[in-house]
Write a protein that holds these residues in place. Structure first.
Motif, PDB file in Angstrom:
ATOM      1  N   ASN A  40       0.807  -1.213   0.000  1.00  0.00           N
ATOM      2  CA  ASN A  40       0.000   0.000   0.000  1.00  0.00           C
ATOM      3  C   ASN A  40       0.842   1.266   0.000  1.00  0.00           C
ATOM      4  O   ASN A  40       0.385   2.324  -0.397  1.00  0.00           O
ATOM      5  N   TRP A 191     -12.208  -8.429  -3.783  1.00  0.00           N
ATOM      6  CA  TRP A 191     -12.109  -7.760  -2.470  1.00  0.00           C
ATOM      7  C   TRP A 191     -10.733  -7.959  -1.871  1.00  0.00           C
ATOM      8  O   TRP A 191     -10.133  -7.035  -1.300  1.00  0.00           O
ATOM      9  N   TYR A 192     -10.159  -9.145  -2.031  1.00  0.00           N
ATOM     10  CA  TYR A 192      -8.813  -9.440  -1.550  1.00  0.00           C
ATOM     11  C   TYR A 192      -7.795  -8.510  -2.216  1.00  0.00           C
ATOM     12  O   TYR A 192      -6.903  -7.965  -1.555  1.00  0.00           O
ATOM     13  N   CYS A 195      -7.822  -4.834  -1.025  1.00  0.00           N
ATOM     14  CA  CYS A 195      -7.116  -4.617   0.230  1.00  0.00           C
ATOM     15  C   CYS A 195      -5.604  -4.722   0.084  1.00  0.00           C
ATOM     16  O   CYS A 195      -4.869  -4.202   0.927  1.00  0.00           O
ATOM     17  N   ASN A 196      -5.127  -5.411  -0.969  1.00  0.00           N
ATOM     18  CA  ASN A 196      -3.703  -5.736  -1.048  1.00  0.00           C
ATOM     19  C   ASN A 196      -2.968  -5.229  -2.289  1.00  0.00           C
ATOM     20  O   ASN A 196      -1.741  -5.218  -2.301  1.00  0.00           O
ATOM     21  N   CYS A 218      -7.173  -5.378   6.274  1.00  0.00           N
ATOM     22  CA  CYS A 218      -7.423  -4.522   5.104  1.00  0.00           C
ATOM     23  C   CYS A 218      -7.115  -3.081   5.495  1.00  0.00           C
ATOM     24  O   CYS A 218      -7.983  -2.363   5.974  1.00  0.00           O
ATOM     25  N   ILE A 220      -5.914   0.017   3.820  1.00  0.00           N
ATOM     26  CA  ILE A 220      -5.630   0.738   2.587  1.00  0.00           C
ATOM     27  C   ILE A 220      -5.090   2.134   2.897  1.00  0.00           C
ATOM     28  O   ILE A 220      -5.377   2.707   3.945  1.00  0.00           O
ATOM     29  N   TRP A 262     -16.471  -0.568   4.207  1.00  0.00           N
ATOM     30  CA  TRP A 262     -15.713   0.077   3.138  1.00  0.00           C
ATOM     31  C   TRP A 262     -15.902   1.584   3.172  1.00  0.00           C
ATOM     32  O   TRP A 262     -14.974   2.352   2.924  1.00  0.00           O
ATOM     33  N   ARG A 265     -13.549   2.933   5.599  1.00  0.00           N
ATOM     34  CA  ARG A 265     -12.172   2.944   5.092  1.00  0.00           C
ATOM     35  C   ARG A 265     -11.959   4.086   4.098  1.00  0.00           C
ATOM     36  O   ARG A 265     -10.894   4.705   4.081  1.00  0.00           O
TER      37      ARG A 265
END
Length: 333
Positions: A40, A191-192, A195-196, A218, A220, A262, A265
């Motif tokens: 990130n 979705w994975y 987050c990555n 997760c 971000i 989300w 986030r």
């Protein structure tokens, strides 16, 4: 642990009919080689070096491709596959977007070309579509190891990172317009990745996704645009969450809960607001989110576990997803 994803036909919106036997993910193994650390924080664009190269895939064509893989993070496999479509008007000197499309468990990447119609849309809109191919789980079914760093000896973040490197070296890709969508286990994979790999992929659109807790968390570093599609009648990945029928030991959050997480986030200031209502489809959105991001959700009342034919009046659900992607290029800070 098993999961069966079935693409079901449904009346009002003419949902696509395609039955796929889908089996779920196995247990999480000890992390071997992590490629997630500091992802990130890496927010600088790379120079695309595929521009000017002749494509080995004929413009307007789709082909299976193979690339090398590290057996230590590919469950012993030295290669991994993907299916790719190059648009009819591809020009090796003009950078264009890339859309990654992840299949459900038990399926193949090429299946998603038929289900989504994204290759035909790519010919109209001039973008490349890559359909990554999952490896087989312990039960012999293709799947995405989308829960943690390594699962059944597979590091999917490493695979997608390497796939993007491969594609960017082979084609003239606009690295600020790379997107990801997927169905069911492939939606969970979206979705994975959100987050990555948010430093490489600009926006994400899971359809009927299974959003299990990630062992990596997760965290971000930017606002990440999300478009989510889910039916309230989904019996494979229940809309209101709880233990999935074939995965009682892996609880799922409700879709509204996942969306609100989300929104936190992304630091969204307003939502959810209803912006669309037609028949059994309701569109909700969270707006005024950081970095110009937004969250959009299409709730299909009574909708089952399927890729819908249409959502908001656009010719297809895939076009709705593409229109969302076009609004959200990746910006670097």
């Amino acid at each position: 642990m098993k999961q069966r994803d079935t693409l079901l036909g449904i009346g009002l919106y003419g949902w696509v009919v395609l039955s796929l036997l889908l089996t779920g993910c196995g247990g999480v193994s000890q992390a071997q080689e992590s490629t997630i650390a500091n992802k990130n924080a890496k927010m600088t664009p790379k120079i695309a070096n595929g521009c000017g190269k002749d494509s080995e895939v004929k413009a307007g064509g789709s082909e299976d491709e193979t690339m090398t893989a590290d057996p230590r993070v590919a469950n012993g496999n030295s290669t991994r596959d993907y299916y790719i479509h190059v648009p009819t008007n591809y020009n090796k000197t003009q950078s264009i977007p890339l859309v990654l499309v992840f299949h459900g468990t038990g399926a193949r990447g090429s299946d998603m070309e038929q289900v989504t119609g994204l290759s035909q849309l790519a010919d109209q809109e001039n973008f490349i579509v890559a359909y990554p191919q999952g490896l087989k789980d312990n039960n012999g079914q293709t799947f995405w190891a989308s829960i943690g760093t390594t699962q059944q000896g597979i590091d999917e973040i490493r695979y997608v990172d390497d796939l993007l490197d491969n594609l960017e070296q082979s084609f003239c890709i606009d690295e600020q317009r790379i997107y990801a969508t997927g169905f069911s286990n492939g939606g969970g994979m979206s979705w994975y990745l959100a987050c990555n790999l948010p430093e490489r992929i600009a926006a994400f659109a899971p359809v009927s996704g299974n959003f299990y807790d990630l062992d990596t968390g997760c965290n971000i570093k930017r606002g990440v645009p999300i478009l989510d599609v889910h039916g309230t009648g989904d019996t494979v990945v229940p809309y209101m969450g709880g233990p999935a029928p074939e995965k009682p030991d892996l609880p799922l959050p409700s879709v509204p809960q996942w969306l609100n997480e989300w929104a936190k986030r992304d630091h969204c200031a307003q939502g959810p607001n209803t912006f669309f209502q037609n028949g059994n489809v309701t569109g909700e959105e969270w707006i005024r989110c950081r970095d110009g991001s937004s969250i959009v959700h299409y709730r299909i009342e009574g909708g089952g576990h399927a890729w819908p034919a249409s959502l908001d009046g656009s010719p297809s659900a895939s076009e709705t997803i593409w229109n969302f992607f076009k609004q959200h290029p990746l910006t670097y800070s």
